[in-house]
Enzyme design. Structure first.
Site, mmCIF file in Angstrom:
data_model
loop_
_atom_site.group_PDB
_atom_site.id
_atom_site.type_symbol
_atom_site.label_atom_id
_atom_site.label_comp_id
_atom_site.label_asym_id
_atom_site.label_seq_id
_atom_site.Cartn_x
_atom_site.Cartn_y
_atom_site.Cartn_z
ATOM 1 N N HIS A 215 -25.346 -12.019 -8.909
ATOM 2 C CA HIS A 215 -25.325 -10.550 -8.883
ATOM 3 C C HIS A 215 -24.439 -9.964 -7.785
ATOM 4 O O HIS A 215 -24.228 -8.757 -7.739
ATOM 5 C CB HIS A 215 -26.742 -9.986 -8.703
ATOM 6 C CG HIS A 215 -27.260 -10.117 -7.304
ATOM 7 N ND1 HIS A 215 -27.910 -11.230 -6.857
ATOM 8 C CD2 HIS A 215 -27.208 -9.266 -6.238
ATOM 9 C CE1 HIS A 215 -28.235 -11.078 -5.581
ATOM 10 N NE2 HIS A 215 -27.822 -9.896 -5.176
HETATM 11 C C1 UD1 Z 1 -28.386 -4.483 -4.209
HETATM 12 C C2 UD1 Z 1 -28.034 -4.742 -2.753
HETATM 13 C C3 UD1 Z 1 -27.863 -6.245 -2.538
HETATM 14 C C4 UD1 Z 1 -29.067 -7.015 -3.024
HETATM 15 C C5 UD1 Z 1 -29.393 -6.635 -4.442
HETATM 16 C C6 UD1 Z 1 -30.685 -7.282 -4.852
HETATM 17 C C7 UD1 Z 1 -26.702 -2.988 -1.658
HETATM 18 C C8 UD1 Z 1 -25.357 -2.602 -1.190
HETATM 19 N N1 UD1 Z 1 -26.767 -4.109 -2.397
HETATM 20 O O1 UD1 Z 1 -27.284 -4.903 -4.991
HETATM 21 O O2 UD1 Z 1 -27.691 -6.500 -1.147
HETATM 22 O O3 UD1 Z 1 -28.790 -8.389 -2.953
HETATM 23 O O4 UD1 Z 1 -29.543 -5.206 -4.545
HETATM 24 O O5 UD1 Z 1 -30.845 -7.359 -6.224
HETATM 25 O O6 UD1 Z 1 -27.661 -2.313 -1.368
HETATM 26 N N2 UD1 Z 1 -28.812 -1.437 -12.017
HETATM 27 C C9 UD1 Z 1 -29.569 -1.226 -13.149
HETATM 28 N N3 UD1 Z 1 -30.909 -1.092 -13.001
HETATM 29 C C10 UD1 Z 1 -31.552 -1.141 -11.813
HETATM 30 C C11 UD1 Z 1 -30.768 -1.337 -10.673
HETATM 31 C C12 UD1 Z 1 -29.413 -1.502 -10.781
HETATM 32 O O7 UD1 Z 1 -29.043 -1.177 -14.249
HETATM 33 O O8 UD1 Z 1 -32.793 -1.012 -11.773
HETATM 34 C C13 UD1 Z 1 -27.360 -1.638 -12.172
HETATM 35 C C14 UD1 Z 1 -26.572 -0.321 -12.107
HETATM 36 O O9 UD1 Z 1 -25.521 -0.420 -12.995
HETATM 37 C C15 UD1 Z 1 -26.040 -0.339 -10.679
HETATM 38 C C16 UD1 Z 1 -25.829 -1.823 -10.421
HETATM 39 O O10 UD1 Z 1 -26.891 -2.480 -11.115
HETATM 40 O O11 UD1 Z 1 -24.879 0.413 -10.532
HETATM 41 C C17 UD1 Z 1 -25.861 -2.200 -8.957
HETATM 42 O O12 UD1 Z 1 -27.088 -1.769 -8.350
HETATM 43 P P1 UD1 Z 1 -27.159 -1.498 -6.774
HETATM 44 O O13 UD1 Z 1 -28.540 -1.253 -6.373
HETATM 45 O O14 UD1 Z 1 -26.133 -0.489 -6.379
HETATM 46 O O15 UD1 Z 1 -26.651 -2.854 -6.143
HETATM 47 P P2 UD1 Z 1 -27.094 -4.339 -6.453
HETATM 48 O O16 UD1 Z 1 -25.916 -5.064 -6.999
HETATM 49 O O17 UD1 Z 1 -28.360 -4.363 -7.212
HETATM 50 N N1 UDP Z 2 -36.150 -12.618 -8.534
HETATM 51 C C1 UDP Z 2 -37.063 -12.270 -9.526
HETATM 52 N N2 UDP Z 2 -36.621 -12.246 -10.830
HETATM 53 C C2 UDP Z 2 -35.343 -12.551 -11.174
HETATM 54 C C3 UDP Z 2 -34.426 -12.905 -10.146
HETATM 55 C C4 UDP Z 2 -34.862 -12.905 -8.833
HETATM 56 O O1 UDP Z 2 -38.232 -12.002 -9.249
HETATM 57 O O2 UDP Z 2 -35.032 -12.496 -12.377
HETATM 58 C C5 UDP Z 2 -36.610 -12.634 -7.136
HETATM 59 C C6 UDP Z 2 -36.404 -13.927 -6.409
HETATM 60 O O3 UDP Z 2 -37.482 -14.795 -6.657
HETATM 61 C C7 UDP Z 2 -36.314 -13.483 -4.964
HETATM 62 C C8 UDP Z 2 -35.653 -12.115 -5.054
HETATM 63 O O4 UDP Z 2 -35.821 -11.694 -6.410
HETATM 64 O O5 UDP Z 2 -37.602 -13.327 -4.395
HETATM 65 C C9 UDP Z 2 -34.190 -12.201 -4.727
HETATM 66 O O6 UDP Z 2 -33.598 -10.970 -5.027
HETATM 67 P P1 UDP Z 2 -32.069 -10.801 -5.408
HETATM 68 O O7 UDP Z 2 -31.507 -12.099 -5.832
HETATM 69 O O8 UDP Z 2 -31.991 -9.660 -6.346
HETATM 70 O O9 UDP Z 2 -31.439 -10.275 -4.033
HETATM 71 P P2 UDP Z 2 -31.014 -10.969 -2.646
HETATM 72 O O10 UDP Z 2 -32.110 -11.854 -2.192
HETATM 73 O O11 UDP Z 2 -29.714 -11.670 -2.875
HETATM 74 O O12 UDP Z 2 -30.789 -9.791 -1.758
#
Ligand code: UD1
Ligand code: UDP
Length: 379
Positions: A215
Site C-alpha cells: 500500500h
Molecule cells: C495511510 C498513511 C500510511 C499508513 C497507511 C495505513 C499517511 C500519509 N499515510 O496511507 O502511513 O501506512 O495509512 O494503511 O497518513 N482509501 C479508501 N478508503 C479508506 C481509506 C483510503 O478508499 O477507508 C483510499 C483513497 O483512495 C485514498 C487512498 O486510499 O485516497 C489513500 O488513503 P490515505 O489515508 O491518504 O493514505 P494511505 O495510503 O492509506
Molecule cells: N491489517 C488488517 N487487515 C488487512 C491488512 C492489514 O487488519 O487486510 C492490519 C495488520 O495486521 C496490522 C495493520 O493492519 O496490524 C498494519 O496496517 P497497514 O499495513 O495498513 O499500515 P502500516 O503498518 O504500514 O502503517
C-alpha cells in the site's frame, strides 16, 4: 483523574489504540479517562469500523469524517477539527500513534495550544524524507513531551537527534522524556493470537501460502515498481505452485482497477493460485500471518507481526524502520526488484529463519505507557 485525548485515523492506529484502551479500561479506570477522536482518514467499513467491533475499542467520542484528499487539504481539515475539540475537552495529554497525517495534525494542533503530547512509536526512522511518514514522525517527535520508542534502535535514533536519555520532571516539550518500552502491537498480537480467525474461503490446511500486502505510495503510485512486485509474486507462484493471498488496501485496489487492461493484471487474475481479497479484519489478518509460509509486504505493522509469529518477511521497500528484523535474518529488503524478490522467496521457502530474538518488549507496553502518562500528569 486525568483526561487523555487519543487521536486515531488510519487502520494501524485504530489497531494500536486497542492495546492502550484495553489497559485504560482494565487497569487505570480509576486514574485515566480516555476521549477518542477519529479523524476519518480511513472510513471504509473494512478499514475502520471492523476494528472497533472486533477488538473491543470504545466508539470514538468524535469523528471528524475528514476522508481522503491531498496531504495539505486532509491535514489542514484535521488540524481545524482537532483544535476545536482540544479547546473544548482540555485534556491533560494528547496521545498520538505512529506517523500518519492524523499524527501530524494532532501534533500541530496540540503543540500550539500547549497541550503535552505522548507519542507512541517514537524514534522510528527510515532516513528517507521522500516518505510522507518520515516527515510526520520527525515533526511529531520534536513536538512531544513523552516519547515512547518500541525498539532500542528507535531510542538511539532519538539520542542522535539531540534528545537526552536522562531528564527529570516536570516534563515538557522543551524537557521531554524518552523511553524504550516495547511495542503496543506486540501486546495486541499476544492478546488476540488465540482468537485469530481463518478468513472465509481460505483453506484450513493451506499452511504453504505467501501472504502479501502492498500500500506504500512509493509502490502504488509507480507503475513499474507495482508491476515488478506483482510479476515476481506471480512468477514464483506459477513456478512452485504456491498460493498467494493478498488482502488489498483500497489505495492499491483503486490503482489496479484503473488499469483493467494491463497484461500483468490479466495474468494474475488468470492464475487461480493468486487470491486478491478486500482488506481482512485484524483477527483474520493475524490468522493469515500465523499460518503463512512467507510474508511479503511494504507495511510497517505487517513486517512486525510476521516477526511476532516467527515468519520470514520480504520487505518491498528500499529500507525499513524495523532494522532489528533484518539484523536477525528474519527479513530481507528487496525493494521492488523482481529478481531480488524471487531470490528472497526461494531462499525463505527453502531455508526459513529460526531466530527471532525478543526485541519488541514483553507484551506489556500499553500498561507502562499509561502509568508514565499518569505520573507525568500529576502536578
Ligand atoms: C495511510 C498513511 C500510511 C499508513 C497507511 C495505513 C499517511 C500519509 N499515510 O496511507 O502511513 O501506512 O495509512 O494503511 O497518513 N482509501 C479508501 N478508503 C479508506 C481509506 C483510503 O478508499 O477507508 C483510499 C483513497 O483512495 C485514498 C487512498 O486510499 O485516497 C489513500 O488513503 P490515505 O489515508 O491518504 O493514505 P494511505 O495510503 O492509506
Ligand atoms: N491489517 C488488517 N487487515 C488487512 C491488512 C492489514 O487488519 O487486510 C492490519 C495488520 O495486521 C496490522 C495493520 O493492519 O496490524 C498494519 O496496517 P497497514 O499495513 O495498513 O499500515 P502500516 O503498518 O504500514 O502503517
Amino acid at each position: 483523574m486525568i483526561k487523555i485525548l487519543t487521536v486515531i485515523g488510519a487502520r494501524p492506529q485504530i489497531i494500536k489504540a486497542a492495546a492502550l484502551s484495553r489497559a485504560v479500561r482494565n487497569n487505570f479506570s480509576q486514574g485515566i479517562e480516555e476521549v477518542i477522536v477519529h479523524t476519518g482518514q480511513h472510513y471504509d467499513e473494512n478499514m475502520s469500523q471492523v476494528f472497533f467491533d472486533e477488538l473491543g475499542i470504545p466508539q470514538p467520542d468524535y469523528n471528524l469524517a475528514v476522508g481522503s484528499g491531498m496531504h495539505g487539504v486532509q491535514t489542514a481539515r484535521m488540524i481545524e477539527g482537532i483544535e476545536e475539540i482540544l479547546i473544548a475537552e482540555k485534556p491533560d495529554f494528547l496521545v498520538l500513534y505512529g506517523d500518519t497525517n492524523s499524527t501530524l495534525a494532532g501534533a500541530i494542533a496540540a503543540s500550539k495550544l500547549h497541550i503535552p503530547i505522548a507519542h507512541i512509536e517514537a524514534g522510528l526512522r527510515s532516513f528517507n524524507k521522500t516518505m510522507p511518514e518520515e516527515i510526520n514522525r520527525i515533526m511529531c517527535d520534536h513536538a512531544s513531551t513523552l516519547l515512547f520508542s518500541p525498539t532500542a534502535t528507535g531510542f538511539s535514533n532519538l539520542l542522535l537527534e539531540g534528545f537526552e536519555a536522562h531528564t527529570t520532571p516536570p516534563y515538557t516539550s522543551d524537557n521531554p522524556k524518552i523511553y524504550h518500552c516495547g511495542d503496543v502491537m506486540y501486546d495486541n498480537s499476544l492478546h488476540f493470537a488465540e482468537i485469530a480467525r481463518r478468513p472465509v474461503g481460505v483453506e484450513a490446511d493451506s499452511e504453504n501460502f505467501i501472504l502479501a500486502t502492498i500500500h506504500r505510495d512509493s509502490n502504488t503510485d509507480n507503475p513499474e515498481r507495482l508491476s515488478n512486485i506483482f510479476s515476481a509474486l506471480n512468477q514464483f507462484s506459477l513456478k512452485h505452485q504456491k498460493q498467494v493471498i493478498m488482502p488489498l488496501h483500497p489505495r492499491t485496489a483503486k490503482i489496479l482497477e484503473k488499469k483493467p487492461g494491463a497484461v500483468l493484471y490479466k495474468q494474475i487474475t488468470e492464475n487461480t493460485l493468486f487470491r486478491i481479497t478486500p482488506p481482512v479484519s485484524f483477527l483474520e489478518m493475524i490468522w493469515l500471518e500465523k499460518h503463512a509460509a512467507v510474508v511479503l509486504t511494504d507495511s510497517g505493522g505487517v513486517q512486525k507481526e510476521a516477526y511476532f509469529f516467527g515468519k520470514p518477511c520480504i520487505i518491498a521497500r528500499t529500507e525499513t524502520e524495523w532494522t532489528e528484523i533484518v539484523e536477525a535474518g528474519a527479513g530481507i529488503i528487496t525493494d521492488a526488484e523482481e529478481t531480488a524478490i524471487i531470490k528472497a522467496l526461494e531462499k525463505f521457502s527453502k531455508d526459513p529463519p529460526q531466530n527471532f530474538p525478543p526485541v519488541f518488549g514483553d507484551g506489556k507496553a500499553a500498561g507502562f505507557i499509561c502509568s508514565e502518562i499518569l505520573k507525568a500528569s500529576i502536578k
